[in-house]
Design an enzyme around this catalytic site. Structure first.
Site, PDB file in Angstrom:
ATOM      1  N   LYS A   1     -11.517   0.773 -14.166  1.00  0.00           N
ATOM      2  CA  LYS A   1     -11.915  -0.592 -13.775  1.00  0.00           C
ATOM      3  C   LYS A   1     -12.309  -1.413 -15.001  1.00  0.00           C
ATOM      4  CE  LYS A   1     -11.578  -0.430  -9.202  1.00  0.00           C
ATOM      5  NZ  LYS A   1     -10.725  -1.333  -8.395  1.00  0.00           N
TER       6      LYS A   1
ATOM      7  N   ILE B   1       6.406  -3.513  -9.691  1.00  0.00           N
ATOM      8  CA  ILE B   1       6.281  -4.169  -8.380  1.00  0.00           C
ATOM      9  C   ILE B   1       7.318  -5.283  -8.277  1.00  0.00           C
ATOM     10  CG2 ILE B   1       4.780  -5.535  -6.872  1.00  0.00           C
ATOM     11  CD1 ILE B   1       2.352  -4.221  -8.268  1.00  0.00           C
TER      12      ILE B   1
ATOM     13  N   TYR C   1      -4.807 -11.118 -20.214  1.00  0.00           N
ATOM     14  CA  TYR C   1      -3.745 -11.956 -19.623  1.00  0.00           C
ATOM     15  C   TYR C   1      -4.222 -13.402 -19.480  1.00  0.00           C
ATOM     16  CZ  TYR C   1       0.085  -8.756 -18.609  1.00  0.00           C
ATOM     17  OH  TYR C   1       1.168  -7.917 -18.729  1.00  0.00           O
TER      18      TYR C   1
ATOM     19  N   ARG D   1     -18.303   8.290   1.719  1.00  0.00           N
ATOM     20  CA  ARG D   1     -19.345   7.381   1.267  1.00  0.00           C
ATOM     21  C   ARG D   1     -20.537   7.477   2.207  1.00  0.00           C
ATOM     22  NH1 ARG D   1     -15.716   2.217  -0.626  1.00  0.00           N
ATOM     23  NH2 ARG D   1     -14.160   3.169   0.736  1.00  0.00           N
TER      24      ARG D   1
ATOM     25  N   ASP E   1       0.859  -1.187   0.000  1.00  0.00           N
ATOM     26  CA  ASP E   1       0.000   0.000   0.000  1.00  0.00           C
ATOM     27  C   ASP E   1       0.896   1.239   0.000  1.00  0.00           C
ATOM     28  OD1 ASP E   1      -2.135   1.962   0.825  1.00  0.00           O
ATOM     29  OD2 ASP E   1      -3.262   0.115   1.110  1.00  0.00           O
TER      30      ASP E   1
ATOM     31  N   ASN F   1       0.957  -3.972 -13.629  1.00  0.00           N
ATOM     32  CA  ASN F   1       2.087  -4.422 -12.803  1.00  0.00           C
ATOM     33  C   ASN F   1       1.714  -5.633 -11.946  1.00  0.00           C
ATOM     34  OD1 ASN F   1       3.893  -2.450 -13.760  1.00  0.00           O
ATOM     35  ND2 ASN F   1       3.072  -0.922 -12.334  1.00  0.00           N
TER      36      ASN F   1
ATOM     37  N   TYR G   1     -12.714   6.482 -12.606  1.00  0.00           N
ATOM     38  CA  TYR G   1     -12.855   5.230 -11.849  1.00  0.00           C
ATOM     39  C   TYR G   1     -13.468   4.140 -12.722  1.00  0.00           C
ATOM     40  CZ  TYR G   1     -14.265   2.219  -7.888  1.00  0.00           C
ATOM     41  OH  TYR G   1     -14.441   1.180  -7.006  1.00  0.00           O
TER      42      TYR G   1
ATOM     43  N   VAL H   1       1.614   1.011  -6.541  1.00  0.00           N
ATOM     44  CA  VAL H   1       1.499  -0.062  -7.541  1.00  0.00           C
ATOM     45  C   VAL H   1       1.548   0.441  -8.980  1.00  0.00           C
ATOM     46  CG1 VAL H   1       0.232  -1.660  -6.038  1.00  0.00           C
ATOM     47  CG2 VAL H   1      -1.047  -0.034  -7.467  1.00  0.00           C
TER      48      VAL H   1
ATOM     49  N   GLY I   1       1.623  -8.602 -13.969  1.00  0.00           N
ATOM     50  CA  GLY I   1       3.004  -8.989 -14.280  1.00  0.00           C
ATOM     51  C   GLY I   1       3.601  -9.849 -13.175  1.00  0.00           C
TER      52      GLY I   1
HETATM   53  P1  NAD Z   1      -9.902   2.044   0.428  1.00  0.00           P
HETATM   54  O1  NAD Z   1      -9.647   3.411  -0.087  1.00  0.00           O
HETATM   55  O2  NAD Z   1     -10.212   1.877   1.875  1.00  0.00           O
HETATM   56  O3  NAD Z   1      -8.708   1.069   0.080  1.00  0.00           O
HETATM   57  C1  NAD Z   1      -7.912   1.193  -1.067  1.00  0.00           C
HETATM   58  C2  NAD Z   1      -6.460   1.039  -0.664  1.00  0.00           C
HETATM   59  O4  NAD Z   1      -5.635   1.117  -1.834  1.00  0.00           O
HETATM   60  C3  NAD Z   1      -5.996   2.140   0.294  1.00  0.00           C
HETATM   61  O5  NAD Z   1      -5.334   1.580   1.403  1.00  0.00           O
HETATM   62  C4  NAD Z   1      -5.047   2.978  -0.572  1.00  0.00           C
HETATM   63  O6  NAD Z   1      -4.051   3.629   0.191  1.00  0.00           O
HETATM   64  C5  NAD Z   1      -4.505   1.927  -1.526  1.00  0.00           C
HETATM   65  N1  NAD Z   1      -3.979   2.496  -2.771  1.00  0.00           N
HETATM   66  C6  NAD Z   1      -4.600   3.367  -3.618  1.00  0.00           C
HETATM   67  N2  NAD Z   1      -3.799   3.656  -4.665  1.00  0.00           N
HETATM   68  C7  NAD Z   1      -2.648   2.946  -4.476  1.00  0.00           C
HETATM   69  C8  NAD Z   1      -1.433   2.813  -5.202  1.00  0.00           C
HETATM   70  N3  NAD Z   1      -1.231   3.481  -6.342  1.00  0.00           N
HETATM   71  N4  NAD Z   1      -0.470   2.000  -4.718  1.00  0.00           N
HETATM   72  C9  NAD Z   1      -0.664   1.296  -3.561  1.00  0.00           C
HETATM   73  N5  NAD Z   1      -1.783   1.395  -2.820  1.00  0.00           N
HETATM   74  C10 NAD Z   1      -2.765   2.204  -3.280  1.00  0.00           C
HETATM   75  O7  NAD Z   1     -11.106   1.445  -0.451  1.00  0.00           O
HETATM   76  P2  NAD Z   1     -11.897   0.073  -0.330  1.00  0.00           P
HETATM   77  O8  NAD Z   1     -13.323   0.370  -0.138  1.00  0.00           O
HETATM   78  O9  NAD Z   1     -11.194  -0.832   0.623  1.00  0.00           O
HETATM   79  O10 NAD Z   1     -11.721  -0.501  -1.806  1.00  0.00           O
HETATM   80  C11 NAD Z   1     -10.765  -1.499  -2.111  1.00  0.00           C
HETATM   81  C12 NAD Z   1     -10.958  -1.987  -3.530  1.00  0.00           C
HETATM   82  O11 NAD Z   1     -12.277  -2.521  -3.692  1.00  0.00           O
HETATM   83  C13 NAD Z   1     -10.806  -0.898  -4.590  1.00  0.00           C
HETATM   84  O12 NAD Z   1     -10.149  -1.434  -5.716  1.00  0.00           O
HETATM   85  C14 NAD Z   1     -12.239  -0.540  -4.936  1.00  0.00           C
HETATM   86  O13 NAD Z   1     -12.348  -0.074  -6.252  1.00  0.00           O
HETATM   87  C15 NAD Z   1     -12.940  -1.877  -4.762  1.00  0.00           C
HETATM   88  N6  NAD Z   1     -14.372  -1.704  -4.460  1.00  0.00           N
HETATM   89  C16 NAD Z   1     -14.803  -1.356  -3.215  1.00  0.00           C
HETATM   90  C17 NAD Z   1     -16.159  -1.197  -2.982  1.00  0.00           C
HETATM   91  C18 NAD Z   1     -16.703  -0.878  -1.607  1.00  0.00           C
HETATM   92  O14 NAD Z   1     -17.939  -0.784  -1.452  1.00  0.00           O
HETATM   93  N7  NAD Z   1     -15.900  -0.722  -0.584  1.00  0.00           N
HETATM   94  C19 NAD Z   1     -17.076  -1.364  -4.017  1.00  0.00           C
HETATM   95  C20 NAD Z   1     -16.598  -1.684  -5.285  1.00  0.00           C
HETATM   96  C21 NAD Z   1     -15.237  -1.878  -5.491  1.00  0.00           C
HETATM   97  N1  UDP Z   2     -25.160  10.005  -0.680  1.00  0.00           N
HETATM   98  C1  UDP Z   2     -26.028  10.761   0.107  1.00  0.00           C
HETATM   99  N2  UDP Z   2     -25.505  11.445   1.174  1.00  0.00           N
HETATM  100  C2  UDP Z   2     -24.195  11.393   1.524  1.00  0.00           C
HETATM  101  C3  UDP Z   2     -23.321  10.605   0.735  1.00  0.00           C
HETATM  102  C4  UDP Z   2     -23.840   9.931  -0.368  1.00  0.00           C
HETATM  103  O1  UDP Z   2     -27.229  10.812  -0.151  1.00  0.00           O
HETATM  104  O2  UDP Z   2     -23.819  12.033   2.530  1.00  0.00           O
HETATM  105  C5  UDP Z   2     -25.723   9.243  -1.813  1.00  0.00           C
HETATM  106  C6  UDP Z   2     -24.938   9.331  -3.126  1.00  0.00           C
HETATM  107  O3  UDP Z   2     -25.330  10.435  -3.903  1.00  0.00           O
HETATM  108  C7  UDP Z   2     -25.320   8.004  -3.780  1.00  0.00           C
HETATM  109  C8  UDP Z   2     -25.528   7.047  -2.604  1.00  0.00           C
HETATM  110  O4  UDP Z   2     -25.675   7.883  -1.441  1.00  0.00           O
HETATM  111  O5  UDP Z   2     -26.537   8.150  -4.480  1.00  0.00           O
HETATM  112  C9  UDP Z   2     -24.349   6.110  -2.377  1.00  0.00           C
HETATM  113  O6  UDP Z   2     -23.188   6.892  -2.384  1.00  0.00           O
HETATM  114  P1  UDP Z   2     -21.737   6.354  -2.008  1.00  0.00           P
HETATM  115  O7  UDP Z   2     -20.828   7.536  -2.035  1.00  0.00           O
HETATM  116  O8  UDP Z   2     -21.779   5.596  -0.729  1.00  0.00           O
HETATM  117  O9  UDP Z   2     -21.309   5.294  -3.124  1.00  0.00           O
HETATM  118  P2  UDP Z   2     -21.747   4.952  -4.635  1.00  0.00           P
HETATM  119  O10 UDP Z   2     -22.749   3.882  -4.511  1.00  0.00           O
HETATM  120  O11 UDP Z   2     -22.317   6.149  -5.311  1.00  0.00           O
HETATM  121  O12 UDP Z   2     -20.487   4.490  -5.258  1.00  0.00           O
END
Ligand code: NAD
Ligand code: UDP
Length: 318
Positions: free
Chosen positions: A154, A61, A164, A191, A31, A104, A150, A57, A107
């Site tokens: 993705k 790596i 791959y 969020r 991280d 990476n 984003y 990353v 890889g």
């Molecule tokens: P988070 O921000 O808590 O965790 C992401 C982590 O990645 C952090 O610790 C950050 O420091 C690290 N990071 C970011 N860029 C980096 C880089 N260039 N090099 C090394 N580390 C890096 O978010 P999360 O909710 O834990 O999400 C984790 C993964 O799951 C993400 O890929 C996110 O897109 C995916 N995801 C999460 C949710 C959710 O609801 N939490 C939903 C859909 C997808």
């Molecule tokens: N949202 C909200 N109030 C807040 C934060 C988010 O009403 O204080 C809404 C946002 O506009 C979205 C939904 O809650 O419609 C979920 O948002 P979040 O940021 O949790 O994640 P998303 O599902 O959009 O990735």
């Protein structure tokens, strides 16, 4: 297995470290703390089976020794344009983590003949025209819109992972994660659940963005991580949705959190905070996960919130 987890100091990555270690694996966390928190993995410092590499990353790596699996979770994940940790404020880093970071990490998997699992997202479906969302749906995403850094990163990451797999024969998995919540989410990540829970604890009105009729389906973190581990141990190369299919509007979510915290203040509607292209409806079709992984979420929203609200209370008191 000896497993590399990128994004290990984040919300999901740190829970994944815990589950994999508790099942006897060796874990190398990676991280750069862009959106994560060293506190999330501080409890692992004395664990002989855990080691940590601070690294971005997006750059090449290197991990010494043989690796059996790579799980790529590094990426900003919050869409909140008012949080410094939201991807709208980290657009280049977000694209680099999804594109260069995935390249990476793949890889590393290729060099080690290791398994690879990509943390993808329901955002690849965009503002969906199909409901609920099945893995077969291609999505409705604006390639240059306010969420494109984003969503497109993705989508590129998924395409690269399949390339791959098909071209190099890498043993890949793709999980499409739907909204997940629980302890270790950042207080200031923006969020909806961290925002609402903190506002409710402070006895403030909960800020609903827009009209609040938009829906989401919230999965408690333990359920999600269990599903992802099952996917890693499976042999499924096609994407798999993991999430809780119980759908709720943001107004209903706010009412539930106010009820659970005895917050009498209610809700307030704010329009200018909402990021463009905010999906109106989101609910996973989890038939594939049920049929192929024998996975189902166990926690209701209320049971998940019962475990999450005390975490935020404690963090806010620190
Ligand atoms: P988070 O921000 O808590 O965790 C992401 C982590 O990645 C952090 O610790 C950050 O420091 C690290 N990071 C970011 N860029 C980096 C880089 N260039 N090099 C090394 N580390 C890096 O978010 P999360 O909710 O834990 O999400 C984790 C993964 O799951 C993400 O890929 C996110 O897109 C995916 N995801 C999460 C949710 C959710 O609801 N939490 C939903 C859909 C997808
Ligand atoms: N949202 C909200 N109030 C807040 C934060 C988010 O009403 O204080 C809404 C946002 O506009 C979205 C939904 O809650 O419609 C979920 O948002 P979040 O940021 O949790 O994640 P998303 O599902 O959009 O990735």
């Amino acid at each position: 297995m000896r497993i590399l987890i990128t994004g290990a100091a984040g919300f999901l990555g740190s829970h994944l470290c815990d589950l994999l270690l508790s099942d006897g694996n060796e874990v190398i966390g990676m991280d750069n703390f862009l959106t994560g928190d060293p506190q999330n993995i501080a409890h692992l410092a004395s664990n002989q089976k855990f080691s940590f590499i601070r690294h971005d990353v997006s750059n090449f790596i290197f991990v010494p020794g043989k690796i059996d699996a790579v799980m790529h979770f590094a990426s900003p994940a919050s869409p909140n344009k008012n949080s410094p940790y939201g991807y709208p404020n980290l657009p280049i880093q977000t694209m680099k983590a999804g594109a260069l970071g995935t390249h990476n990490a793949l890889g590393v998997a290729k060099a080690n003949k290791a398994r690879f699992l990509l943390a993808s997202t329901s955002e690849i479906y965009g503002d969906p025209e199909e409901h609920p969302q099945k893995e077969s749906y291609w999505g409705k995403v604006d390639p240059t819109g306010p969420r494109s850094m984003y969503d497109e990163a993705k989508r590129f990451a998924e395409a690269l992972t399949m390339s791959y797999h098909r071209f190099h024969g890498i043993d890949t998995r793709i999980v499409r994660i739907f909204n997940t919540f629980g302890p270790r989410m950042r207080l200031d990540d923006g969020r909806v659940i961290p925002n609402f829970v903190q506002q409710a604890i402070r006895k403030e009105a909960l800020t609903i963005y827009g009209e609040g009729k938009q829906t989401r389906s919230f999965c408690f973190v333990d359920d999600l991580i269990r599903g992802i581990y099952k996917l890693l141990l499976s042999d499924i190369h096609d994407p798999v949705n993991i999430g809780n299919p119980s759908e709720i509007t943001m107004i209903e979510l706010a009412q539930e959190i106010n009820k659970m915290t005895d917050n009498p203040t209610g809700i307030t509607f704010v329009n200018n905070m909402r990021l463009g292209n905010d999906p109106e409806r989101r609910r996973p079709d989890i038939t594939r996960a049920m049929d192929l992984l024998n996975w189902l979420p166990k926690y209701s929203l209320e049971q998940g919130l019962e475990r999450t609200i005390p975490y935020f209370r404690e963090k806010m008191a620190q």
